[in-house]
Design a protein around this motif. Sequence first.
Motif, PDB file in Angstrom:
ATOM      1  N   GLU A 191       4.386  -6.609   4.746  1.00  0.00           N
ATOM      2  CA  GLU A 191       3.923  -7.664   6.048  1.00  0.00           C
ATOM      3  C   GLU A 191       5.154  -7.235   6.705  1.00  0.00           C
ATOM      4  O   GLU A 191       5.418  -8.552   7.605  1.00  0.00           O
ATOM      5  N   THR A 192       6.796  -7.139   6.786  1.00  0.00           N
ATOM      6  CA  THR A 192       7.266  -7.582   6.901  1.00  0.00           C
ATOM      7  C   THR A 192       7.526  -5.368   8.155  1.00  0.00           C
ATOM      8  O   THR A 192       8.715  -5.673   9.320  1.00  0.00           O
ATOM      9  N   ASN A 193       6.869  -4.915   8.169  1.00  0.00           N
ATOM     10  CA  ASN A 193       6.933  -3.752   8.963  1.00  0.00           C
ATOM     11  C   ASN A 193       8.418  -2.615   8.660  1.00  0.00           C
ATOM     12  O   ASN A 193       7.995  -2.386   9.337  1.00  0.00           O
ATOM     13  N   LYS A 194       7.882  -2.765   7.480  1.00  0.00           N
ATOM     14  CA  LYS A 194       9.368  -1.146   7.213  1.00  0.00           C
ATOM     15  C   LYS A 194       9.141  -0.496   6.588  1.00  0.00           C
ATOM     16  O   LYS A 194       9.895   0.355   7.048  1.00  0.00           O
ATOM     17  N   TYR A 195       7.508  -0.560   5.896  1.00  0.00           N
ATOM     18  CA  TYR A 195       6.821   0.691   5.748  1.00  0.00           C
ATOM     19  C   TYR A 195       5.071   0.806   5.307  1.00  0.00           C
ATOM     20  O   TYR A 195       5.008  -0.178   5.766  1.00  0.00           O
ATOM     21  N   GLY A 196       5.240   1.558   5.856  1.00  0.00           N
ATOM     22  CA  GLY A 196       3.644   1.497   5.531  1.00  0.00           C
ATOM     23  C   GLY A 196       3.229   3.147   3.834  1.00  0.00           C
ATOM     24  O   GLY A 196       3.922   3.887   3.259  1.00  0.00           O
ATOM     25  N   PHE A 197       1.946   2.742   3.401  1.00  0.00           N
ATOM     26  CA  PHE A 197       1.181   4.091   2.482  1.00  0.00           C
ATOM     27  C   PHE A 197       0.070   4.154   2.794  1.00  0.00           C
ATOM     28  O   PHE A 197      -0.911   3.270   2.914  1.00  0.00           O
ATOM     29  N   LEU A 198      -0.637   5.485   2.666  1.00  0.00           N
ATOM     30  CA  LEU A 198      -2.494   5.475   1.856  1.00  0.00           C
ATOM     31  C   LEU A 198      -2.064   6.562   0.560  1.00  0.00           C
ATOM     32  O   LEU A 198      -1.179   6.896   0.127  1.00  0.00           O
ATOM     33  N   GLU A 199      -3.305   5.519  -0.187  1.00  0.00           N
ATOM     34  CA  GLU A 199      -3.911   6.228  -1.271  1.00  0.00           C
ATOM     35  C   GLU A 199      -4.960   6.717  -1.625  1.00  0.00           C
ATOM     36  O   GLU A 199      -5.832   6.937  -0.620  1.00  0.00           O
ATOM     37  N   TYR A 200      -5.213   7.819  -2.517  1.00  0.00           N
ATOM     38  CA  TYR A 200      -6.212   8.048  -2.472  1.00  0.00           C
ATOM     39  C   TYR A 200      -6.195   8.447  -4.352  1.00  0.00           C
ATOM     40  O   TYR A 200      -5.100   9.454  -5.110  1.00  0.00           O
ATOM     41  N   GLY A 201      -7.453   8.931  -4.744  1.00  0.00           N
ATOM     42  CA  GLY A 201      -7.270   8.914  -6.312  1.00  0.00           C
ATOM     43  C   GLY A 201      -7.401   7.113  -7.260  1.00  0.00           C
ATOM     44  O   GLY A 201      -7.231   6.407  -6.674  1.00  0.00           O
ATOM     45  N   GLU A 202      -7.811   7.701  -7.874  1.00  0.00           N
ATOM     46  CA  GLU A 202      -7.663   6.110  -9.464  1.00  0.00           C
ATOM     47  C   GLU A 202      -6.699   6.779 -10.231  1.00  0.00           C
ATOM     48  O   GLU A 202      -6.742   5.424 -11.424  1.00  0.00           O
ATOM     49  N   GLY A 203      -6.143   7.304 -10.659  1.00  0.00           N
ATOM     50  CA  GLY A 203      -5.231   7.482 -11.944  1.00  0.00           C
ATOM     51  C   GLY A 203      -3.903   6.671 -12.073  1.00  0.00           C
ATOM     52  O   GLY A 203      -3.952   5.954 -11.317  1.00  0.00           O
ATOM     53  N   LYS A 204      -3.637   6.481 -13.472  1.00  0.00           N
ATOM     54  CA  LYS A 204      -3.067   5.380 -13.655  1.00  0.00           C
ATOM     55  C   LYS A 204      -1.722   5.644 -13.546  1.00  0.00           C
ATOM     56  O   LYS A 204      -0.726   4.347 -13.223  1.00  0.00           O
ATOM     57  N   GLU A 205      -1.042   6.790 -13.270  1.00  0.00           N
ATOM     58  CA  GLU A 205       0.168   6.957 -12.544  1.00  0.00           C
ATOM     59  C   GLU A 205       0.857   6.915 -10.859  1.00  0.00           C
ATOM     60  O   GLU A 205      -0.721   7.594  -9.967  1.00  0.00           O
ATOM     61  N   LEU A 206       1.100   6.861 -10.959  1.00  0.00           N
ATOM     62  CA  LEU A 206       1.682   7.709  -8.846  1.00  0.00           C
ATOM     63  C   LEU A 206       2.452   8.641  -9.034  1.00  0.00           C
ATOM     64  O   LEU A 206       3.281   8.777  -9.518  1.00  0.00           O
ATOM     65  N   TYR A 207       1.513   9.548  -8.474  1.00  0.00           N
ATOM     66  CA  TYR A 207       2.579  10.605  -7.805  1.00  0.00           C
ATOM     67  C   TYR A 207       2.188  10.501  -5.897  1.00  0.00           C
ATOM     68  O   TYR A 207       1.518  10.163  -5.160  1.00  0.00           O
ATOM     69  N   VAL A 208       4.266  10.816  -5.566  1.00  0.00           N
ATOM     70  CA  VAL A 208       3.881   9.774  -4.111  1.00  0.00           C
ATOM     71  C   VAL A 208       4.079  11.494  -3.414  1.00  0.00           C
ATOM     72  O   VAL A 208       4.936  12.337  -4.244  1.00  0.00           O
ATOM     73  N   ILE A 209       4.128  10.823  -2.116  1.00  0.00           N
ATOM     74  CA  ILE A 209       4.370  12.779  -1.341  1.00  0.00           C
ATOM     75  C   ILE A 209       4.908  11.536  -0.057  1.00  0.00           C
ATOM     76  O   ILE A 209       4.321  10.908   0.164  1.00  0.00           O
ATOM     77  N   LEU A 210       6.500  11.966  -0.006  1.00  0.00           N
ATOM     78  CA  LEU A 210       7.090  10.745   0.210  1.00  0.00           C
ATOM     79  C   LEU A 210       7.741  10.874   2.017  1.00  0.00           C
ATOM     80  O   LEU A 210       9.471  11.971   2.201  1.00  0.00           O
ATOM     81  N   CYS A 211       7.207  10.852   2.826  1.00  0.00           N
ATOM     82  CA  CYS A 211       7.553  11.254   4.974  1.00  0.00           C
ATOM     83  C   CYS A 211       8.451   9.988   5.365  1.00  0.00           C
ATOM     84  O   CYS A 211       8.466   9.163   5.198  1.00  0.00           O
ATOM     85  N   HIS A 212       8.542  10.602   6.358  1.00  0.00           N
ATOM     86  CA  HIS A 212       9.605   9.568   7.769  1.00  0.00           C
ATOM     87  C   HIS A 212       8.403   9.809   8.575  1.00  0.00           C
ATOM     88  O   HIS A 212       8.236  11.174   9.319  1.00  0.00           O
ATOM     89  N   LEU A 213       8.580   8.401   9.514  1.00  0.00           N
ATOM     90  CA  LEU A 213       8.222   8.385  10.628  1.00  0.00           C
ATOM     91  C   LEU A 213       9.137   8.272  11.967  1.00  0.00           C
ATOM     92  O   LEU A 213       8.760   8.484  13.300  1.00  0.00           O
ATOM     93  N   ASP A 214      10.186   8.236  11.536  1.00  0.00           N
ATOM     94  CA  ASP A 214      11.339   7.970  12.546  1.00  0.00           C
ATOM     95  C   ASP A 214      11.818   9.509  12.686  1.00  0.00           C
ATOM     96  O   ASP A 214      11.922  10.074  11.864  1.00  0.00           O
ATOM     97  N   VAL A 215      12.385   9.434  14.116  1.00  0.00           N
ATOM     98  CA  VAL A 215      13.380  10.628  14.799  1.00  0.00           C
ATOM     99  C   VAL A 215      14.599  10.297  14.885  1.00  0.00           C
ATOM    100  O   VAL A 215      14.992   9.124  15.246  1.00  0.00           O
ATOM    101  N   VAL A 216      15.630  11.248  15.091  1.00  0.00           N
ATOM    102  CA  VAL A 216      17.346  11.268  16.015  1.00  0.00           C
ATOM    103  C   VAL A 216      17.032  11.136  17.408  1.00  0.00           C
ATOM    104  O   VAL A 216      15.900  11.058  17.844  1.00  0.00           O
ATOM    105  N   PRO A 217      17.539  10.779  17.970  1.00  0.00           N
ATOM    106  CA  PRO A 217      17.414  10.355  19.944  1.00  0.00           C
ATOM    107  C   PRO A 217      17.522  11.865  20.146  1.00  0.00           C
ATOM    108  O   PRO A 217      17.635  13.013  19.330  1.00  0.00           O
TER     109      PRO A 217
END
Length: 450
Positions: A65-91
């Motif tokens: 809600e503060t626009n500091k991150y976002g994510f998408l999901e797939y699957g229904e497992g009870k545990e969480l496996y994350v693929i953690l990326c970043h969209l910002d770049v250096v100048p």
Amino acid sequence: MEINNKLLLDKYFTEALEKTKELIRIPSVLADPIGNMPFGKGVNDALDYILNLGNELGFETYRDETNKYGFLEYGEGKELYVILCHLDVVPAGDMSEWVTNPFEPIEKDGKLIGRGSIDDKGPTMMNLYALKYLKDYNWKSDTYKIRMIFGLSEETTWECMEKYVADHGIASAGYVPDGLFPCVYAEKWINNMDVIANVPCDFEIKGGEAYNMICDKVSYKGPRIDEIQAKLDTMKDIHTSINNDELIVKGKPGHASTPHVGVNAASHLAFAMNELGIKHPLIQFIAKEAHLNFNMSNIFDNISDETGDLTQNIGIIDIKDGKGMFTFNFRIPVLSEPKAKFFPIIEAAFKKYGLDHTKQRIEDAVYFPKDGEVVKNIMQVYQEITGDMISQPQAMGGGTYAKTMPNLIAFGAVMSLEDSPMHDYNEFATIEELQKMIKIYAKAITKLAK
């Protein structure tokens, strides 16, 4: 699940490559907040783009809600496996050094050239389309829900992931495609520091754009400009010019974790000025303690371990009207304790020169034992997929989002930071290595998320 590599490349990679270009066209460099855009419009536009694309590809998406991150999901497992990326770049730095506008990517000589192509937009998109392939062919983990998280301030404050962890906690497992293959078992401590001296002077110096980039361009205004230029012109890989009584000094950019690969213009300018007897405590400190001495061996007595040596990089310098500062980016070996071993020594050295300092940010180290379960599992998967039985787990000075959660490890996407164009002009990813990524990640997800 058997992966059809021909289909993966012909259909999914082809689209992923075009979408990578579209994402690169968004100049997602940290900027001042605008309204509800805490990292500026460009970064916010990148988040809009990736979440809209996720929706189009049929994934569930979430936006902070503060626009500091976002994510998408797939699957229904009870545990969480994350693929953690970043969209910002250096100048982008000096635009004249690029063969293309850094935010107008081109393919040339088998390379995709553009800011973010390898850090981290290319790897991000290869993971997204690897997951899309698995979704289309009905693969699901019995154990895990897969979540791709998109951070927005990795190159700067990491504020985005601090907010994510506060909101959602830590994952059970996962990886960060922003490091090295086969995997990164150790990441050094990182400390950003401002070094300050407010003393009268009759010159101005300004250069650099980020703590974690080598300061490759700096300007000087003041007396003895011709003498300083003459001294600099004797130095290897330094280029100078004078325009309107301003001396421009150019070196070679690069990632702060490998300062020896680039050429630091600020360091060379300080050395030349000191050689000519120009007095200023910041100039003297750089010239005597840091110039071409990346381990600062005059100050530190061999802070090193199996993960490498202590290194420093000067990223920004700004001296004007009696106020002066430069920035250090330190990479500290994993098994060292910086608060006990590092800080008292460097603070004593600053005091000797009459300098003040502020600690801007400290990133903890990452360390997984090479014979531990996490490293053994990911190495087994990498070797099975690639057939590469020679490459070994790596330690690095570069810092990744693996530092934000205790169960994450950096997995790809390059083989060597020293040969990588991260943070350099004409940043690129080869088409071949992008193809390799999508194949590795598609297979790896099925094996790691068990």
